[in-house]
Design a protein around this motif. Structure first.
Motif, PDB file in Angstrom:
ATOM      1  N   PRO A 164     -33.842  -1.518 -63.988  1.00  0.00           N
ATOM      2  CA  PRO A 164     -32.679  -1.037 -64.321  1.00  0.00           C
ATOM      3  C   PRO A 164     -32.472   0.313 -63.702  1.00  0.00           C
ATOM      4  N   ARG A 165     -31.210   0.798 -63.438  1.00  0.00           N
ATOM      5  CA  ARG A 165     -30.557   1.931 -63.051  1.00  0.00           C
ATOM      6  C   ARG A 165     -31.127   3.028 -63.884  1.00  0.00           C
ATOM      7  N   SER A 166     -31.690   4.207 -63.325  1.00  0.00           N
ATOM      8  CA  SER A 166     -32.077   5.222 -64.043  1.00  0.00           C
ATOM      9  C   SER A 166     -31.723   6.581 -63.297  1.00  0.00           C
ATOM     10  N   ASP A 167     -31.542   7.729 -64.100  1.00  0.00           N
ATOM     11  CA  ASP A 167     -31.506   9.163 -63.389  1.00  0.00           C
ATOM     12  C   ASP A 167     -32.942   9.780 -63.509  1.00  0.00           C
ATOM     13  N   ASP A 168     -33.675   9.290 -64.033  1.00  0.00           N
ATOM     14  CA  ASP A 168     -35.124   9.702 -64.022  1.00  0.00           C
ATOM     15  C   ASP A 168     -35.667   9.747 -62.731  1.00  0.00           C
ATOM     16  N   PRO A 169     -35.958  11.137 -61.955  1.00  0.00           N
ATOM     17  CA  PRO A 169     -36.660  11.057 -60.942  1.00  0.00           C
ATOM     18  C   PRO A 169     -37.893  10.520 -60.772  1.00  0.00           C
ATOM     19  N   ASP A 170     -38.624  10.317 -61.503  1.00  0.00           N
ATOM     20  CA  ASP A 170     -39.939   9.598 -61.518  1.00  0.00           C
ATOM     21  C   ASP A 170     -39.525   8.161 -61.407  1.00  0.00           C
ATOM     22  N   VAL A 171     -38.900   7.563 -62.188  1.00  0.00           N
ATOM     23  CA  VAL A 171     -38.351   6.115 -62.068  1.00  0.00           C
ATOM     24  C   VAL A 171     -37.636   6.039 -60.658  1.00  0.00           C
ATOM     25  N   ILE A 172     -36.820   6.702 -60.078  1.00  0.00           N
ATOM     26  CA  ILE A 172     -36.523   6.415 -58.792  1.00  0.00           C
ATOM     27  C   ILE A 172     -37.394   6.426 -57.861  1.00  0.00           C
ATOM     28  N   LYS A 173     -38.257   7.216 -57.642  1.00  0.00           N
ATOM     29  CA  LYS A 173     -39.449   7.458 -56.674  1.00  0.00           C
ATOM     30  C   LYS A 173     -40.118   6.060 -56.737  1.00  0.00           C
ATOM     31  N   ALA A 174     -40.438   5.596 -58.034  1.00  0.00           N
ATOM     32  CA  ALA A 174     -41.211   4.517 -58.331  1.00  0.00           C
ATOM     33  C   ALA A 174     -40.573   3.193 -57.701  1.00  0.00           C
ATOM     34  N   GLN A 175     -39.423   3.294 -57.977  1.00  0.00           N
ATOM     35  CA  GLN A 175     -38.448   2.183 -57.436  1.00  0.00           C
ATOM     36  C   GLN A 175     -38.550   2.053 -55.991  1.00  0.00           C
ATOM     37  N   ILE A 176     -38.412   3.510 -55.136  1.00  0.00           N
ATOM     38  CA  ILE A 176     -38.202   3.383 -53.894  1.00  0.00           C
ATOM     39  C   ILE A 176     -39.478   2.943 -53.225  1.00  0.00           C
ATOM     40  N   ARG A 177     -40.784   3.366 -54.095  1.00  0.00           N
ATOM     41  CA  ARG A 177     -42.166   2.934 -53.518  1.00  0.00           C
ATOM     42  C   ARG A 177     -42.427   1.416 -53.392  1.00  0.00           C
ATOM     43  N   ARG A 178     -41.413   0.830 -54.439  1.00  0.00           N
ATOM     44  CA  ARG A 178     -41.790  -0.467 -54.592  1.00  0.00           C
ATOM     45  C   ARG A 178     -40.570  -1.338 -53.732  1.00  0.00           C
ATOM     46  N   GLN A 179     -39.899  -0.865 -53.221  1.00  0.00           N
ATOM     47  CA  GLN A 179     -38.622  -1.510 -52.591  1.00  0.00           C
ATOM     48  C   GLN A 179     -39.217  -2.483 -51.488  1.00  0.00           C
ATOM     49  N   HIS A 180     -40.298  -2.138 -50.802  1.00  0.00           N
ATOM     50  CA  HIS A 180     -40.775  -3.160 -49.684  1.00  0.00           C
ATOM     51  C   HIS A 180     -41.264  -4.389 -50.589  1.00  0.00           C
ATOM     52  N   VAL A 181     -41.775  -4.490 -51.847  1.00  0.00           N
ATOM     53  CA  VAL A 181     -42.243  -5.705 -52.439  1.00  0.00           C
ATOM     54  C   VAL A 181     -41.050  -6.183 -52.809  1.00  0.00           C
ATOM     55  N   VAL A 182     -39.947  -5.627 -53.389  1.00  0.00           N
ATOM     56  CA  VAL A 182     -38.989  -6.317 -54.017  1.00  0.00           C
ATOM     57  C   VAL A 182     -38.256  -6.895 -52.681  1.00  0.00           C
ATOM     58  N   ASP A 183     -38.206  -6.485 -51.469  1.00  0.00           N
ATOM     59  CA  ASP A 183     -37.440  -6.988 -50.245  1.00  0.00           C
ATOM     60  C   ASP A 183     -38.155  -8.219 -49.988  1.00  0.00           C
ATOM     61  N   ARG A 184     -39.545  -8.281 -49.655  1.00  0.00           N
ATOM     62  CA  ARG A 184     -40.198  -9.398 -49.582  1.00  0.00           C
ATOM     63  C   ARG A 184     -39.953 -10.860 -50.627  1.00  0.00           C
ATOM     64  N   GLU A 185     -39.966 -10.200 -51.791  1.00  0.00           N
ATOM     65  CA  GLU A 185     -39.514 -11.363 -52.758  1.00  0.00           C
ATOM     66  C   GLU A 185     -38.305 -11.882 -52.729  1.00  0.00           C
ATOM     67  N   ILE A 186     -37.138 -11.019 -52.429  1.00  0.00           N
ATOM     68  CA  ILE A 186     -35.774 -11.488 -52.025  1.00  0.00           C
ATOM     69  C   ILE A 186     -35.925 -12.454 -50.740  1.00  0.00           C
ATOM     70  N   GLU A 187     -36.625 -12.192 -49.801  1.00  0.00           N
ATOM     71  CA  GLU A 187     -36.474 -12.907 -48.390  1.00  0.00           C
ATOM     72  C   GLU A 187     -37.458 -14.029 -48.780  1.00  0.00           C
TER      73      GLU A 187
END
Length: 229
Positions: A164-187
């Motif tokens: 989910p979208r969040s304004d929490d900096p820690d949540v945003i950082k965690a989402q950025i860190r795992r973006q490559h995992v998400v990208d691989r799943e989408i591909e």
């Protein structure tokens, strides 16, 4: 206006200027004010912003959504008619003009005759392929499907995988860190022809056709849409 000093940094600017020169004036293409210059790009200011942001801030009527659906198709058809592969199609690449028409811009990654693309789409809009090969109309048409999905669904394909979208900096950082995992799943899903559910969505058949490669080009998708009106 954007200027850069190094050759590496100026390459996208030069490419974008080259593409605008190729496309010329067109009602579905952002208006280029610095025609004749290749060292910078000056685009008309569209105070309503890009289509992704505008759609988030405003209530979109069914009539307007239908118009934009067609105009997005028309913009890609116009680009392809000049041999230009946008290579980063997404809703954010379309500007909303004063008459509430959309215009395609941001050609700094684009491929044009004799010049390979300088990039490719984000995972949610990207046709899985050999990325060492040139981009094609097929890769643009796939991204077109994801762009149209954004318009009618209100979010990018598989955006829920990022959380989910969040304004929490820690949540945003965690989402950025795992973006490559998400990208691989989408591909992986796209490679296996697993797409978001479009049943009940406006233009769902066109969107799915773009993803499944049922259209040889964007013109076929536009014709299918117009015929269905």
């Amino acid at each position: 206006m954007v200027t850069h000093d190094s050759e590496e940094d100026t390459q996208p600017i030069i490419r974008e200027a080259m593409v605008y020169e190729i496309l010329g004036a067109h009602p579905r293409i952002a208006e280029w004010l610095s025609r004749g210059r290749s060292d910078f790009v000056d685009i008309k200011y569209y105070p309503r912003g890009d289509l992704a942001s505008y759609s988030q801030r405003n209530t979109i009527t069914a009539e307007l959504q239908s118009k934009w659906f067609q105009q997005i198709l028309e913009a890609v058809v116009a680009s392809h008619s000049h041999g230009v592969i946008h290579s980063d199609l997404a809703l954010r690449q379309f500007f909303v003009d004063d008459a509430l028409n959309v215009r395609l811009g941001d050609f700094n990654s684009s491929q044009c005759p004799g010049h390979p693309a300088l990039g490719y789409e984000k995972a949610s809009h990207c046709l899985p392929r050999d990325y060492d090969l040139p981009n094609t109309e097929a890769s643009d048409v796939f991204a077109l499907g994801s762009t149209l999905y954004e318009l009618v669904a209100g979010h990018a394909p598989y955006s829920e995988l990022a959380g989910p979208r969040s304004d929490d900096p820690d949540v945003i950082k965690a989402q950025i860190r795992r973006q490559h995992v998400v990208d691989r799943e989408i591909e992986s899903r796209y490679r296996n022809q697993v797409f978001p559910d479009v049943s009940g969505l406006f233009g769902g058949g066109i969107i799915l056709g773009c993803w499944r490669g049922e259209f040889q080009n964007a013109k076929e998708a536009l014709d299918r849409y117009v015929d269905g009106l």
